[in-house]
Structure formats: C-alpha cells, structure tokens
Motif scaffolding. Structure first.
Motif, mmCIF file in Angstrom:
data_model
loop_
_atom_site.group_PDB
_atom_site.id
_atom_site.type_symbol
_atom_site.label_atom_id
_atom_site.label_comp_id
_atom_site.label_asym_id
_atom_site.label_seq_id
_atom_site.Cartn_x
_atom_site.Cartn_y
_atom_site.Cartn_z
ATOM 1 N N ILE A 188 0.812 -1.224 0.000
ATOM 2 C CA ILE A 188 0.000 0.000 0.000
ATOM 3 C C ILE A 188 0.844 1.273 0.000
ATOM 4 N N THR A 189 2.165 1.133 0.136
ATOM 5 C CA THR A 189 3.046 2.301 0.030
ATOM 6 C C THR A 189 3.888 2.247 -1.244
ATOM 7 N N SER A 190 3.538 1.329 -2.145
ATOM 8 C CA SER A 190 4.287 1.158 -3.389
ATOM 9 C C SER A 190 3.742 2.087 -4.466
ATOM 10 N N VAL A 191 4.562 2.976 -4.977
ATOM 11 C CA VAL A 191 4.148 3.924 -6.015
ATOM 12 C C VAL A 191 3.763 3.215 -7.311
ATOM 13 N N PRO A 192 4.565 2.246 -7.804
ATOM 14 C CA PRO A 192 4.153 1.537 -9.030
ATOM 15 C C PRO A 192 2.817 0.824 -8.878
ATOM 16 N N PHE A 193 2.549 0.284 -7.678
ATOM 17 C CA PHE A 193 1.269 -0.391 -7.482
ATOM 18 C C PHE A 193 0.117 0.593 -7.547
ATOM 19 N N TRP A 194 0.261 1.776 -6.931
ATOM 20 C CA TRP A 194 -0.823 2.744 -6.958
ATOM 21 C C TRP A 194 -1.032 3.313 -8.359
ATOM 22 N N ALA A 195 0.038 3.387 -9.145
ATOM 23 C CA ALA A 195 -0.109 3.788 -10.551
ATOM 24 C C ALA A 195 -0.938 2.757 -11.298
ATOM 25 N N LEU A 196 -0.664 1.478 -11.024
ATOM 26 C CA LEU A 196 -1.440 0.394 -11.630
ATOM 27 C C LEU A 196 -2.890 0.439 -11.153
ATOM 28 N N PHE A 197 -3.077 0.637 -9.862
ATOM 29 C CA PHE A 197 -4.428 0.679 -9.282
ATOM 30 C C PHE A 197 -5.260 1.783 -9.943
ATOM 31 N N THR A 198 -4.689 2.969 -10.075
ATOM 32 C CA THR A 198 -5.405 4.085 -10.686
ATOM 33 C C THR A 198 -5.749 3.792 -12.138
ATOM 34 N N SER A 199 -4.803 3.191 -12.847
ATOM 35 C CA SER A 199 -5.035 2.830 -14.246
ATOM 36 C C SER A 199 -6.178 1.840 -14.384
ATOM 37 N N GLN A 200 -6.220 0.843 -13.498
ATOM 38 C CA GLN A 200 -7.280 -0.164 -13.557
ATOM 39 C C GLN A 200 -8.640 0.435 -13.217
ATOM 40 N N CYS A 201 -8.660 1.352 -12.267
ATOM 41 C CA CYS A 201 -9.919 2.024 -11.924
ATOM 42 C C CYS A 201 -10.409 2.876 -13.091
ATOM 43 N N ALA A 202 -9.483 3.564 -13.750
ATOM 44 C CA ALA A 202 -9.850 4.392 -14.905
ATOM 45 C C ALA A 202 -10.394 3.516 -16.027
ATOM 46 N N PHE A 256 -19.095 12.274 -20.809
ATOM 47 C CA PHE A 256 -17.939 11.940 -21.649
ATOM 48 C C PHE A 256 -16.681 12.650 -21.169
ATOM 49 N N TYR A 257 -16.828 13.893 -20.731
ATOM 50 C CA TYR A 257 -15.668 14.630 -20.232
ATOM 51 C C TYR A 257 -15.115 13.982 -18.959
ATOM 52 N N ILE A 258 -16.000 13.529 -18.093
ATOM 53 C CA ILE A 258 -15.557 12.852 -16.869
ATOM 54 C C ILE A 258 -14.821 11.564 -17.218
ATOM 55 N N MET A 259 -15.364 10.807 -18.170
ATOM 56 C CA MET A 259 -14.692 9.585 -18.630
ATOM 57 C C MET A 259 -13.315 9.900 -19.179
ATOM 58 N N ALA A 260 -13.257 10.906 -20.033
ATOM 59 C CA ALA A 260 -11.984 11.263 -20.670
ATOM 60 C C ALA A 260 -10.955 11.693 -19.630
ATOM 61 N N LEU A 261 -11.400 12.441 -18.613
ATOM 62 C CA LEU A 261 -10.489 12.877 -17.556
ATOM 63 C C LEU A 261 -9.950 11.672 -16.782
ATOM 64 N N TRP A 262 -10.815 10.721 -16.458
ATOM 65 C CA TRP A 262 -10.394 9.493 -15.784
ATOM 66 C C TRP A 262 -9.364 8.755 -16.632
ATOM 67 N N TYR A 263 -9.698 8.582 -17.899
ATOM 68 C CA TYR A 263 -8.794 7.890 -18.823
ATOM 69 C C TYR A 263 -7.430 8.572 -18.879
ATOM 70 N N PHE A 264 -7.450 9.904 -18.993
ATOM 71 C CA PHE A 264 -6.202 10.639 -19.146
ATOM 72 C C PHE A 264 -5.325 10.501 -17.906
ATOM 73 N N ILE A 265 -5.897 10.750 -16.734
ATOM 74 C CA ILE A 265 -5.129 10.697 -15.493
ATOM 75 C C ILE A 265 -4.639 9.281 -15.206
ATOM 76 N N GLY A 266 -5.522 8.289 -15.386
ATOM 77 C CA GLY A 266 -5.157 6.903 -15.090
ATOM 78 C C GLY A 266 -3.966 6.430 -15.894
ATOM 79 N N ASN A 267 -3.993 6.657 -17.198
ATOM 80 C CA ASN A 267 -2.885 6.194 -18.021
ATOM 81 C C ASN A 267 -1.645 7.057 -17.855
ATOM 82 N N LEU A 268 -1.840 8.365 -17.614
ATOM 83 C CA LEU A 268 -0.686 9.249 -17.407
ATOM 84 C C LEU A 268 0.126 8.782 -16.198
#
Length: 484
Positions: A260-274, A436-448
């Motif tokens: 839960i303190t791993s940065v790569p894991f939280w990047a993955l978690f955010t991407s999966q949620c997006a 659609f804008y909310i979706m796009a924002l999620w997509y952008f942040i998650g993959n970024l």
C-alpha cells in the motif's frame, strides 16, 4: 532479496532463453480462456434471461412469467456484485494459500451449480431467492481474477506474459458474445428461458471437470508437460525470483504495508480504476445515450448489441499477434510494451469518447462505430495493466489483483450512480457530454500515472526481507541471536 538492478537485467536476459513455441503453457491459457468464457456466461445470463422471464406477451404457457417491479429488477441484476465485492480481498488471500487451480475450480464449478438451480429458486422463492443465489455466485466468482493471476505467474515466461494473459482474458468477451447470441433462441425453444441457465451452468460444470484433469498450478505439477518446456519456464522465472515455487510463496506473509506504500502499485491501481470506469460506462450507459439522443436502440438488435464485445475480442487477439511479432523481433522491452499497449487501450477510447460528445444527432451510425472502436481498443490493456500485477510480484499477484479488482468493481457500481445524478434528461446531449468529459479525464489521469510512475521491475517486497527470515529462524530455534 533480489535487487532492482539484478531484476531488470534478469528480465531482459530471460528473453534470450528459448523454449518450444507451442506447449502446455498455451493449453493452460486456452483452458483459462474457456474458464473466463463460462464464468462470464453466468454473469450475463440473468441480464438477457430476465427479459423473457418478465415477458407478459410470451406465447409459451409452460414457463412462468414474473411481474417484478423495476426496483426488484435492479436488485436482481446487481445482487451478483454484492458478493463479488465483499470477497475480493479474502479471495486473493485464499488463492495465494490454496493455489489458483483449486480456487478456480471452486469458483466456476460451484457457481455453475447455482446457475442450474436458478429457475427452481425462482419458483420456490420468487426474486428474493434469485437474489440470494446470485449473491452466492458473485461470492464464488470473486476468486477468478486473483486465481488466474497466480496461475499465469507460474506458467507464463516473462517475455510471453502479455500474449498468454490476453488469450486468457479474451474469454470474458467470448462468453458474453456466446450468451447474447444464443439466449434468444434458447428462450423461444421448447425448453424456454430456464435453458439459458441450464446451458451456462452445464458448460461451467463440464469446464470444471476438464480443468480438474488438465489444469495445474505450475509446470512442475502438470502431468502433460515435457521436461524441455518445464525447464524453459522454470529457468526464465528462476532468473528473476528465488521463490517461484508455489508451495514456498504460499507460506510467505503478505507485505501489506509495502504494497500500500508502493508507487508503481498505486499507478497500476489508478489505471485499472480508470479502465473500469470507462469500460462500464461505455457498455452500460452509451447504448442508452444512442437510443435517447439518436433514436437508435442497439440493445434490441442482437448484432449491434454484441458488436462492441466482438470488437474487443477480435482486436484483443490482433494486439496479441502484434505483441508476439514485436517480441520475436525484439523491438520493444517489457516496460515499453506494457505502457504502449496500455496507452492504446485507454487513450484511444478517450479520444473516441470525446468525439462521441460532438457527433451530430443525425449520425447514429457514427456514434455506434465510435462506441465499438472505444470498447474494442480497451482490449489492449490486457497486454498492459492487466498483466502488470505479475511484473511487480511473482509471489503476490493474486493479492495485487484482488485489490485492483476491488477498486475496479467499485467504479462499475459508482458509474451508473454518477450518470443518474448528471443525466436528468436522457435526450439532452449536453448532459451526456459532461459524462464523456468525466470519462476522458479518468482515462487521461489513469494512463498518465501508469506511463510515468508505473514499473515492470520486480518489487523488493516480492521476496521476504532477510531480517524477516532471520527473525523466523531465531524464533523457531528459541534463540535471541542469529547463528546461536
């Protein structure tokens, strides 16, 4: 403990080790493909069968029709996910403890029995009994994704993870296409709507028997594998992790704090949620958008209804073939491959989503095409974030998947609630444009976050720390000092 530098070098080195092009590892992936297929047939069967179950104009008097309210219908369709959500974290721990084969056998097999008994439960206790049965099915199937991750971690050589994982996960789309395609025929047959549950449940039990015979947690436990292929898989995994043996990793304590303190894991978690936010919005809400804004009902058209799933399946296999070509030509390293395919799978749908908001009201066909492209391109994430759990940890991929899948499932529950709050007039394109804008924002942040902070390096917490090993040894010996 394996250092990051050693891990990175080892990951690239194993790509040079060659084994048989086709082997039992591909059979395992195909069996998992079929497992996902029958599992998703069970998930989807009620959503298509409920139309026939509530059809007051049915000409077949041999099967009961039910006069359920919209509230009861909503409870029925959501009850699967109640059990699914609450068992996510425990299922990852159970899969790590007992192995992926046993948990997958239990998940699909027992859930299949429940599917067969669904018609009987409707007769005995109306919609309340069906809700209870669907809750239990979700409870069982919570272990599917963590179990598959654990099995792939033992079977997939690092260079082939993306390809083998894509084969497995494509089964979810295949199963959905199958049940959508045959449900109408089954419902109007002499066996009526109950046959939808009998077929999906029966296929699951047949698969469970085949899996019991041919499935295996690891190459060493398989009776079908050749010594050449087993040595190839174990040597590539052993070059990265000292604890690739499932019996060893099952005894390792889960490093919760490190995870839960791993940065790569939280990047993955955010991407999966997006990914989940966008995918479930596209699948569940955009058909309503197209119907109300463009007056085109794709849900009533079996071909159009299955088209997004078919595109996801076909494009997923195409991405799989492309990845194999790039792998053979050694044009991409693992890190670049994961991030490129994840970008394709998230940012192309992002672009299609934004374009949907500006489609002219007379261009319904273009809207359907954009929907199909968006859902189809999502499949590239099978070669990106979906397999990244194994990159980060060979010993705890099931635990990582259970956490990310919990977040993703919560997104799929929250999404329709957000749409319900924002879209008060389903014919108003401006309100949909905000979705659609909310979706796009999620997509952008998650993959970024994934491409900037994500990693394919095996994390230090994958192996038990040396001090923890010494502590256990000291504790078992009853001594206060190492080596005493």
């Amino acid at each position: 403990m394996v250092s990051k530098d050693t891990t990175e070098n080892a990951t690239e080195t194993v790509a040079e080790i060659e084994g048989p092009r086709v082997g039992v590892r591909h059979l395992q992936s195909f069996l998992l493909f079929l497992g996902f297929s029958v599992g998703f047939m069970q998930r989807t069967n009620l959503s298509v069968a409920i139309v026939a179950m509530m059809d007051r104009n049915s000409t077949n008097p041999d099967f009961p029709e039910y006069n359920w309210s919209e509230q009861s219908k909503s409870l029925l369709l959501s009850s699967f996910f109640w059990g699914y959500v609450i068992m996510q974290i425990p299922s990852g721990q159970l899969a790590q403890r007992f192995g992926g084969k046993v948990m997958l056998l239990f998940s699909i097999g027992v859930s299949g029995f429940f599917a067969i008994f669904t018609p009987l439960s409707a007769q005995m206790g109306d919609w309340q009994f069906i809700c209870a049965l669907r809750f239990l099915q979700g409870f069982c199937q919570a272990a599917v994704y963590p179990s598959v991750q654990i099995i792939l971690a033992r079977w997939a050589p690092p260079a082939e993870r993306g390809v083998l994982a894509t084969i497995c996960y494509s089964g979810s789309q295949f199963g959905t296409i199958i049940i959508l395609s045959i449900s109408g025929t089954l419902a109007t047959s002499m066996f009526g709507w109950p046959s939808i549950f009998y077929v999906s449940g029966g296929c699951s039990i047949i698969w469970a028997l085949v899996w019991l015979l041919w499935g295996a947690d690891s190459p060493r436990q398989s009776k079908l594998i050749s010594s050449e292929e087993r040595n190839y898989i174990e040597s590539t995994l052993g070059a990265i992790s000292k604890s690739e043996n499932s019996a060893i990793s099952a005894k390792l304590p889960t490093p919760w704090l490190s995870i839960i303190t791993s940065v790569p894991f939280w990047a993955l978690f955010t991407s999966q949620c997006a990914y989940s936010w966008g995918y479930w919005t596209l699948i569940t809400q955009i058909p309503s958008y197209i119907k109300n804004v463009f007056d085109k009902d794709i849900k009533s058209n079996a071909l159009l209804s299955a088209l997004p799933y078919a595109a996801n399946l076909v494009l997923g296999l195409c991405f799989c073939a492309l990845a194999q070509v790039l792998l053979s030509a050694k044009l991409l390293r693992t890190n670049a491959s994961r991030k490129i395919f994840n970008t394709i799978g998230i940012w192309i749908p992002m672009a299609a989503t934004i374009a949907l908001g500006f489609v002219d009201a007379n261009s319904a066909d273009l809207a359907v095409i954009l929907l199909t492209v968006a859902v189809g391109a999502n499949s590239a994430t099978f070669l990106g974030g979906f397999v990244n759990h194994i990159d980060l940890s060979l010993n705890f991929p099931g635990t990582l998947m259970s956490i990310t899948n919990l977040g993703a499932t919560l997104m799929s529950i929250i999404t329709p609630l957000v749409v319900g709050v924002i879209v008060t007039d389903t014919t108003n394109p401006n309100q949909w444009r905000l979705i659609f804008y909310i979706m796009a924002l999620w997509y952008f942040i998650g993959n970024l976050l994934f491409i900037t902070l994500g990693s394919t390096k095996l994390q230090p917490w994958n192996e038990p720390a040396k001090r923890d090993t010494d502590h256990e040894r000291i504790k078992s010996s009853g001594s206060r000092y190492p080596g005493a």
